[in-house]
Design a protein around this motif. Sequence first.
Motif, short mmCIF file in Angstrom:
data_model
loop_
_atom_site.label_atom_id
_atom_site.label_comp_id
_atom_site.label_asym_id
_atom_site.label_seq_id
_atom_site.Cartn_x
_atom_site.Cartn_y
_atom_site.Cartn_z
N PHE A 56 3.13 35.54 -37.19
CA PHE A 56 4.10 34.95 -36.25
C PHE A 56 3.62 33.57 -35.84
O PHE A 56 2.43 33.30 -35.74
CB PHE A 56 4.21 35.81 -34.98
N GLN A 57 4.59 32.68 -35.59
CA GLN A 57 4.20 31.40 -35.01
C GLN A 57 4.17 31.52 -33.50
O GLN A 57 4.83 32.37 -32.92
CB GLN A 57 5.19 30.32 -35.44
N ASP A 58 3.37 30.65 -32.90
CA ASP A 58 3.03 30.80 -31.49
C ASP A 58 3.42 29.55 -30.72
O ASP A 58 3.12 28.44 -31.14
CB ASP A 58 1.52 31.03 -31.39
N VAL A 59 4.11 29.74 -29.59
CA VAL A 59 4.45 28.59 -28.77
C VAL A 59 4.00 28.82 -27.32
O VAL A 59 4.62 28.35 -26.40
CB VAL A 59 5.96 28.27 -28.82
N SER A 60 2.91 29.56 -27.14
CA SER A 60 2.47 29.93 -25.78
C SER A 60 1.98 28.73 -24.99
O SER A 60 1.34 27.84 -25.52
CB SER A 60 1.31 30.91 -25.87
N ARG A 61 2.29 28.80 -23.71
CA ARG A 61 1.76 27.80 -22.78
C ARG A 61 0.59 28.37 -22.00
O ARG A 61 0.36 29.56 -21.99
CB ARG A 61 2.82 27.42 -21.75
N GLY A 62 -0.12 27.49 -21.26
CA GLY A 62 -1.20 27.90 -20.36
C GLY A 62 -2.44 27.08 -20.62
O GLY A 62 -2.71 26.67 -21.75
N VAL A 129 14.53 39.28 -34.27
CA VAL A 129 13.91 38.02 -34.60
C VAL A 129 13.53 37.31 -33.29
O VAL A 129 14.30 37.29 -32.34
CB VAL A 129 14.87 37.17 -35.46
N MET A 130 12.29 36.80 -33.25
CA MET A 130 11.84 36.04 -32.08
C MET A 130 12.05 34.57 -32.41
O MET A 130 11.49 34.06 -33.38
CB MET A 130 10.36 36.33 -31.81
N THR A 131 12.89 33.92 -31.62
CA THR A 131 13.23 32.51 -31.88
C THR A 131 13.14 31.73 -30.59
O THR A 131 13.61 32.20 -29.55
CB THR A 131 14.67 32.40 -32.44
N MET A 178 2.94 29.37 -13.82
CA MET A 178 3.73 30.59 -13.97
C MET A 178 4.88 30.39 -14.95
O MET A 178 5.58 29.38 -14.90
CB MET A 178 4.29 31.03 -12.62
N PHE A 179 5.07 31.34 -15.88
CA PHE A 179 6.23 31.32 -16.78
C PHE A 179 7.10 32.51 -16.41
O PHE A 179 6.73 33.66 -16.68
CB PHE A 179 5.80 31.37 -18.24
N ARG A 180 8.22 32.23 -15.77
CA ARG A 180 9.05 33.28 -15.18
C ARG A 180 10.40 33.33 -15.89
O ARG A 180 10.93 32.30 -16.31
CB ARG A 180 9.26 32.94 -13.70
N VAL A 217 0.89 43.90 -23.00
CA VAL A 217 2.28 44.30 -22.76
C VAL A 217 3.14 43.05 -22.52
O VAL A 217 2.75 42.17 -21.76
CB VAL A 217 2.38 45.24 -21.53
N ARG A 218 4.28 42.99 -23.20
CA ARG A 218 5.23 41.91 -22.94
C ARG A 218 6.62 42.49 -22.77
O ARG A 218 6.85 43.66 -23.11
CB ARG A 218 5.24 40.89 -24.08
N LEU A 219 7.52 41.68 -22.29
CA LEU A 219 8.91 42.07 -22.27
C LEU A 219 9.56 41.63 -23.58
O LEU A 219 9.16 40.60 -24.13
CB LEU A 219 9.62 41.41 -21.08
N THR A 247 11.84 29.76 -15.42
CA THR A 247 11.05 28.53 -15.63
C THR A 247 11.75 27.61 -16.64
O THR A 247 11.72 26.39 -16.50
CB THR A 247 9.65 28.91 -16.16
N TYR A 248 12.39 28.20 -17.64
CA TYR A 248 13.00 27.42 -18.71
C TYR A 248 14.19 26.57 -18.23
O TYR A 248 14.63 25.67 -18.95
CB TYR A 248 13.45 28.37 -19.83
N ILE A 249 14.72 26.86 -17.05
CA ILE A 249 15.83 26.05 -16.53
C ILE A 249 15.39 24.59 -16.38
O ILE A 249 16.17 23.67 -16.64
CB ILE A 249 16.32 26.61 -15.17
N1 MTE Z 1 3.78 34.31 -20.30
C1 MTE Z 1 4.46 33.59 -21.18
N2 MTE Z 1 5.43 34.19 -21.91
C2 MTE Z 1 6.12 33.49 -22.81
C3 MTE Z 1 5.88 32.11 -23.00
C4 MTE Z 1 4.88 31.51 -22.23
O1 MTE Z 1 4.58 30.32 -22.35
N3 MTE Z 1 4.16 32.28 -21.35
N4 MTE Z 1 6.67 31.40 -23.91
C5 MTE Z 1 8.00 31.96 -24.16
C6 MTE Z 1 8.72 31.28 -25.19
S1 MTE Z 1 9.41 29.79 -24.76
C7 MTE Z 1 8.92 31.83 -26.44
S2 MTE Z 1 9.90 31.05 -27.57
C8 MTE Z 1 8.31 33.12 -26.81
C9 MTE Z 1 7.56 33.04 -28.12
O2 MTE Z 1 7.05 34.29 -28.46
P1 MTE Z 1 5.86 34.43 -29.51
O3 MTE Z 1 4.76 33.48 -29.11
O4 MTE Z 1 5.45 35.85 -29.49
O5 MTE Z 1 6.40 34.05 -30.85
O6 MTE Z 1 7.42 33.61 -25.80
C10 MTE Z 1 7.91 33.45 -24.49
N5 MTE Z 1 7.08 34.14 -23.55
#
Ligand code: MTE
Length: 411
Positions: A56-62, A129-131, A178-180, A217-219, A247-249
């Motif tokens: 998987f590709q990763d776009v995590s913040r922090g 699909v995670m997009t 925080m990513f909400r 655990v994730r949603l 947060t994405y708003i």
């Molecule tokens: N805690 C947290 N959850 C997050 C994110 C984040 O930065 N922090 N990024 C979100 C975004 S913008 C996307 S597109 C997906 C990416 O999921 P993946 O990294 O498993 O592919 O995670 C989401 N969940």
Amino acid sequence: MSGQTRRSFLGAAATAAGIAGTARVPASTWQLSDLPAELQEAVGRLEPWFTAQEKFQDVSRGRPIPHTLNPEQLAEARLTRDTWRLEVLADPEAPARLGRQFQAADQTAIDFQTLLQLGEKNSVRFAKVMTCLNIGCPLGMGLWQGVPLRDLLWMTQPTADFRRVIYYGFHNNDPAQMFRSSLPAGRVLEDYDGLPPVLVCWKLNGHWLSPQRGGPVRLVVPEHYGFKSVKWLTTILLSNEAAANDTYISGNNDVDSPLKTFAATLEVPAKAQANTAIPVTGYAQVGIAGLAKVQVWVSRAEDSWPGEDPWFQTAPWQDAIILPAPADWGGDFAEGCDLRGVFGFTAAGQPEQWPLRLCKAHWCALLPPQPPGRYLLRCRTIDASGAAQPMPRPFRKSGRCEIEEREFAVG
Ligand SMILES: Nc1nc2c(c(=O)[nH]1)N[C@H]1C(S)=C(S)[C@@H](COP(=O)(O)O)O[C@H]1N2
Ligand SMILES: [Mo]
């Protein structure tokens, strides 16, 4: 492949002019040799339908990104299966009325064992699909397993003032990080429109969710872009808030926009042979609107197009072949993990429909022979309601879906 599916697949594949009609075959036993010979090699090189967890590709913040913490730091952050805790609370700013809460303060937060026990009663798996809303290409196709979020919500005995579920994950104990995300209470409590439930997820492709993918655990929200699927989940709030406060708003994103349907190429020859049919492959993301067709169109690179038709609706599009369900699903599933009983699959592990919504479908096409020159290949989807990409929602900030253009040479 049964007689009937073989006939319909070959019938579609054999359509004139080298570009075949749409094949919609619910069987997963088609063979490469059922395809026109010119396409077999390219289709044989297609990516697996499910993506292995580590691919998987990763776009995590922090800062630091939570999955880069070392094992001791992960344990301290409660991001291991032994240490993880989930709080399920009334939103302090707009509290729903609850009979009870699960909180760290009095040691009642939900631990991993309790989550697995809930899963023994009611665990759900679905393919999705995670997009990322802002990235044109999906990050991966997963088989996600967890317990419906509503099962946890009902444990708080909500009675009133409950309009929204707000949730976030570990963010280095820094409020600025925080990513909400959030969902209407109604969407979590009910699965309308044939959707699977919103999941509190701990497994991907039968493996424990890795720290990269948001483990322990994730949603996972089936019909939405990635930002609703919060990773390293720690906190769920039952709220009387009437509107989204994700947060994405802040990035000008349309946070109410579910997954779109669109097509993209995977393989186009860098230099194709003159006057010979050209094999190309690609994928379609099958959004909330479903997928009826993938279409392709080749034009000379130097040709211009009338500005009043920015989406090429009057171009001579031709149908590509949508590949049937694969015989080998890929994904490096864990031992004992298969598709039997997965949402949208039969007890025997076959998809009930094809293509599957909220997943990828692969396609191929033989482009008509061309004289030497430079060309543009465009592809698009027609969704199940008949809308041609990028309609019905062409705006970039509600999810990427522009018509892809690939330049290639013939000569
Ligand atoms: N805690 C947290 N959850 C997050 C994110 C984040 O930065 N922090 N990024 C979100 C975004 S913008 C996307 S597109 C997906 C990416 O999921 P993946 O990294 O498993 O592919 O995670 C989401 N969940
Ligand atoms: Mo994202």
